[in-house]
Design an enzyme around this catalytic site. Structure first.
Site, short mmCIF file in Angstrom:
data_model
loop_
_atom_site.label_atom_id
_atom_site.label_comp_id
_atom_site.label_asym_id
_atom_site.label_seq_id
_atom_site.Cartn_x
_atom_site.Cartn_y
_atom_site.Cartn_z
N SER A 139 14.29 -12.73 -4.88
CA SER A 139 14.34 -12.67 -3.59
C SER A 139 15.36 -13.76 -3.03
CB SER A 139 12.90 -13.21 -2.98
OG SER A 139 13.19 -13.44 -1.48
N TYR A 152 5.59 -19.32 -2.36
CA TYR A 152 6.29 -17.96 -2.69
C TYR A 152 7.54 -18.47 -2.95
CZ TYR A 152 8.37 -13.39 -1.95
OH TYR A 152 8.79 -12.13 -2.20
N1 NAP Z 1 8.88 -6.89 0.72
C1 NAP Z 1 9.80 -7.70 0.65
O1 NAP Z 1 10.10 -7.85 1.85
C2 NAP Z 1 10.35 -8.24 -0.52
C3 NAP Z 1 11.60 -9.08 -0.39
C4 NAP Z 1 12.14 -9.45 -1.59
C5 NAP Z 1 11.53 -9.64 -2.69
N2 NAP Z 1 10.16 -8.72 -2.76
C6 NAP Z 1 9.50 -8.79 -4.17
O2 NAP Z 1 9.47 -7.57 -4.40
C7 NAP Z 1 8.28 -7.26 -5.32
C8 NAP Z 1 7.45 -6.15 -5.01
O3 NAP Z 1 6.85 -6.28 -3.81
P1 NAP Z 1 6.57 -5.32 -2.54
O4 NAP Z 1 7.48 -5.73 -1.46
O5 NAP Z 1 6.93 -3.96 -3.05
O6 NAP Z 1 5.05 -5.53 -2.14
P2 NAP Z 1 3.73 -4.63 -2.61
O7 NAP Z 1 3.83 -3.28 -2.26
O8 NAP Z 1 2.62 -5.20 -2.17
O9 NAP Z 1 3.94 -4.47 -4.13
C9 NAP Z 1 3.33 -5.55 -4.99
C10 NAP Z 1 2.61 -5.19 -6.15
O10 NAP Z 1 2.24 -5.99 -7.11
C11 NAP Z 1 1.02 -5.84 -7.59
N3 NAP Z 1 0.39 -6.82 -7.87
C12 NAP Z 1 -0.01 -8.12 -7.06
N4 NAP Z 1 -0.65 -8.93 -7.80
C13 NAP Z 1 -1.05 -8.46 -9.03
C14 NAP Z 1 -1.79 -8.73 -10.02
N5 NAP Z 1 -2.37 -10.38 -10.25
N6 NAP Z 1 -1.82 -8.13 -11.35
C15 NAP Z 1 -1.25 -6.63 -11.13
N7 NAP Z 1 -0.40 -6.36 -10.22
C16 NAP Z 1 -0.55 -7.09 -9.27
C17 NAP Z 1 0.28 -5.08 -6.34
O11 NAP Z 1 -0.99 -4.12 -6.88
P3 NAP Z 1 -2.43 -4.79 -6.64
O12 NAP Z 1 -2.53 -5.62 -5.40
O13 NAP Z 1 -2.98 -3.59 -6.79
O14 NAP Z 1 -2.70 -5.67 -7.91
C18 NAP Z 1 1.33 -4.37 -5.68
O15 NAP Z 1 1.33 -2.80 -6.37
C19 NAP Z 1 7.48 -8.66 -5.29
O16 NAP Z 1 7.89 -9.50 -6.39
C20 NAP Z 1 8.37 -9.28 -4.11
O17 NAP Z 1 8.17 -10.82 -4.02
C21 NAP Z 1 9.69 -7.95 -1.68
#
Ligand code: NAP
Length: 251
Positions: A139, A152
């Site tokens: 990020s 985070y």
């Molecule tokens: N959204 C943003 O603004 C943003 C910006 C920069 C970077 N990112 C990064 O992008 C990545 C994906 O996030 P997203 O935005 O797509 O959010 P998201 O839809 O909440 O995806 C996160 C995924 O991680 C899984 N997860 C969380 N804890 C876990 C665990 N202990 N074991 C296995 N799976 C786990 C969740 O599934 P379960 O809850 O079912 O386990 C979910 O499918 C993350 O690393 C995030 O930090 C996001």
């Protein structure tokens, strides 16, 4: 690296960025494996993307990581890409005491420890393939933190540092190390916290991150900031100091 005919494990691939990346990789002819804790979300992903393989597991737990690695190594000998995507994000008031930090899911275990240990566990298989990749989803906040989500942002800074060292150690091998830095993306990551603090900018669609990631793979762009994150990635230390102040409400 070629974007077709890969075998790809995406952690957290049942929602958000991971799901759209799974869709893009499958559309370009790769086999995709996903994992996550919520079985209903994995099943919904399998209905949306027929052919995607899924395992319910918690990568914060040693047992969950062991089951995931065993499933992949035994069932998918051609695995050549690992996408460290799973993550959580919490707002934490560090002045409220240790109990507040320890309650709920552990960002360090999920966002930093799990990617490092899964990478190490799968590296022998990746290095045995003629062409392979580790893709870390970090990020822009790893470069300039939002102080109200201190852990985070620290995990993302850590993932950036790990990506640099991993890439260096893998020089001359068949494994490329990619780091993708999305800006704010419209997913469930914040679990409603953005709305709670009156933030109207929902960010870009996750499919845009998937498309940018596919391009980075195709063009061997090993470190990519998307949108505003590119400014953070390339900023000077003086610029980062200014940005940090602006992002955190001035002096
Ligand atoms: N959204 C943003 O603004 C943003 C910006 C920069 C970077 N990112 C990064 O992008 C990545 C994906 O996030 P997203 O935005 O797509 O959010 P998201 O839809 O909440 O995806 C996160 C995924 O991680 C899984 N997860 C969380 N804890 C876990 C665990 N202990 N074991 C296995 N799976 C786990 C969740 O599934 P379960 O809850 O079912 O386990 C979910 O499918 C993350 O690393 C995030 O930090 C996001």
């Amino acid at each position: 690296m070629q974007v077709s005919d890969n075998t790809v494990l995406i952690t957290g691939g049942a929602s958000g960025i991971g799901l759209t990346l799974a869709e893009a990789l499958m559309a370009s002819g790769s086999q995709v494996l996903i994992c996550g804790r919520r079985e209903d979300r994995l099943q919904a992903a399998q209905r949306k993307l027929p052919g995607v393989a899924a395992l319910t597991c918690d990568i914060a737990e040693a047992e969950g990581r062991r089951a995931l690695v065993e499933w992949v190594l035994e069932g998918f000998p051609r695995l050549n890409m690992l996408v460290n995507n799973a993550g959580i994000q919490r707002q934490i008031d560090l002045t409220a005491g240790l109990e507040r930090v320890l309650e709920g899911d552990d960002e360090i275990d999920i966002n930093l420890k799990a990617p490092i240990l899964l990478t190490c566990a799968l590296l022998p298989r990746l290095m045995a393939q003629p062409s392979a990749a580790v893709i870390n989803i970090s990020s822009g906040l790893g470069f300039a933190p939002l102080a109200f989500m201190p852990i985070y942002c620290a995990t993302k800074a850590g993932l950036h540092s790990f990506s640099l060292s991993l890439r260096r150690q893998l020089q001359g091998t068949s494994v490329g190390v990619f780091e993708i830095l999305p800006p704010t993306v419209d997913t469930e990551l914040d679990r409603g916290a953005r709305t709670g603090r009156g933030q109207h900018d929902r960010g870009i669609p996750p499919a845009d991150v998937a498309q940018a990631t596919m391009r980075a793979l195709a063009e061997d762009t090993f470190e990519l900031g998307i949108g505003r994150s590119e400014g953070l990635r390339t900023a000077s230390r003086a610029d980062l100091d200014q940005l940090f102040l602006r992002m955190n409400g001035g002096q």
